[in-house]
Write a protein that holds these residues in place. Sequence first.
Motif, mmCIF file in Angstrom:
data_model
loop_
_atom_site.group_PDB
_atom_site.id
_atom_site.type_symbol
_atom_site.label_atom_id
_atom_site.label_comp_id
_atom_site.label_asym_id
_atom_site.label_seq_id
_atom_site.Cartn_x
_atom_site.Cartn_y
_atom_site.Cartn_z
ATOM 1 N N PRO A 164 0.799 -1.237 0.000
ATOM 2 C CA PRO A 164 0.000 0.000 0.000
ATOM 3 C C PRO A 164 0.822 1.272 0.000
ATOM 4 O O PRO A 164 0.346 2.318 -0.445
ATOM 5 N N ARG A 168 0.056 5.115 -1.868
ATOM 6 C CA ARG A 168 0.001 6.384 -1.158
ATOM 7 C C ARG A 168 1.018 7.361 -1.751
ATOM 8 O O ARG A 168 0.777 8.550 -1.836
ATOM 9 N N ALA A 196 -9.524 -2.333 -1.007
ATOM 10 C CA ALA A 196 -8.762 -1.644 0.044
ATOM 11 C C ALA A 196 -7.944 -0.503 -0.538
ATOM 12 O O ALA A 196 -7.902 0.600 0.020
ATOM 13 N N ARG A 197 -7.278 -0.750 -1.687
ATOM 14 C CA ARG A 197 -6.481 0.312 -2.287
ATOM 15 C C ARG A 197 -7.371 1.489 -2.714
ATOM 16 O O ARG A 197 -6.977 2.654 -2.602
ATOM 17 N N GLU A 200 -8.620 3.286 0.785
ATOM 18 C CA GLU A 200 -7.621 3.997 1.580
ATOM 19 C C GLU A 200 -7.010 5.180 0.838
ATOM 20 O O GLU A 200 -6.512 6.127 1.457
ATOM 21 N N ASN A 201 -7.065 5.150 -0.508
ATOM 22 C CA ASN A 201 -6.537 6.255 -1.295
ATOM 23 C C ASN A 201 -7.637 7.154 -1.853
ATOM 24 O O ASN A 201 -7.339 8.136 -2.533
ATOM 25 N N THR A 266 -3.103 12.221 7.303
ATOM 26 C CA THR A 266 -1.928 11.375 7.425
ATOM 27 C C THR A 266 -0.947 11.953 8.459
ATOM 28 O O THR A 266 -0.629 13.136 8.426
#
Length: 270
Positions: A164, A168, A196-197, A200-201, A266
């Motif tokens: 991952p 990011r 998930a990718r 989360e992005n 972040t």
Amino acid sequence: MKIAAIQMVSGANLQRNLDIAGQLLAQAAAQGAELAVLPEYFCLMGEHDTDKLKIQETCGSGPIQDFLSRCARDLGLWIVGGTLPISTTAAERVRNSSLVFDATGQCVARYDKIHLFRFDNGVECYDEARVLEAGTQAVTFDLASCDGNTYRIGLSICYDLRFPELYRQLAADVLLVPSAFTFTTGQTHWEVLLRARAIENLAYVIAAAQGGVHDNRRRTWGHSMMIDPWGQILAQQAGGPAVIVAEVTQEFLQSARARLPALNHTVLGA
């Protein structure tokens, strides 16, 4: 902007693979796609790992690159050429490279697969490092769409999906994942990793896959998939050669990122 993910069951005959790819790219253009993504190893799934060495090309020259350039120009289509073997300075190694051609047929970006797949469950055994040299650089490109927006597109390949931190770093609006996932790992991990990718992005994910039984008797998982930034599946194809098309929009992208501004939160690695 409409994007097409092209699924194939590539075999050991290069010209036949290119012919099929050309037909599928034409279908993508006919459906209004501005960008079409071919799967990993679209040009060859050989009998042996070393077959990649036999069709390797110098970056900027060769029949596979000529094919991609010609299709892009003739169809007026941006094309991500899944992967093809690009020569290195090492005689027995090639890079597994995604080349991006714009709608005029110019090569505008190149990404070399960073993470090399290794798997051994006692029945199946794969080790890409036998013939591949790993890339080192994350790569994005910008595509100015007919919808009036410019999209940042992030490049990755298959096994990269498990890392991952790469995605990011790409910080892209659309993440591309041309793949040849094994049936064994794909049935458990493929969809959950892709979603998930995307989540989360807060980005679209376009995964063009190999999907079927190949000449080398390897079985790939298929299930080419297009996912929105909220993790919802927009289109998918279980098996066999096919074109799937979905629309990405800046409106939905920005709306998702405004509702959940996780990219602004972040802390570690910032």
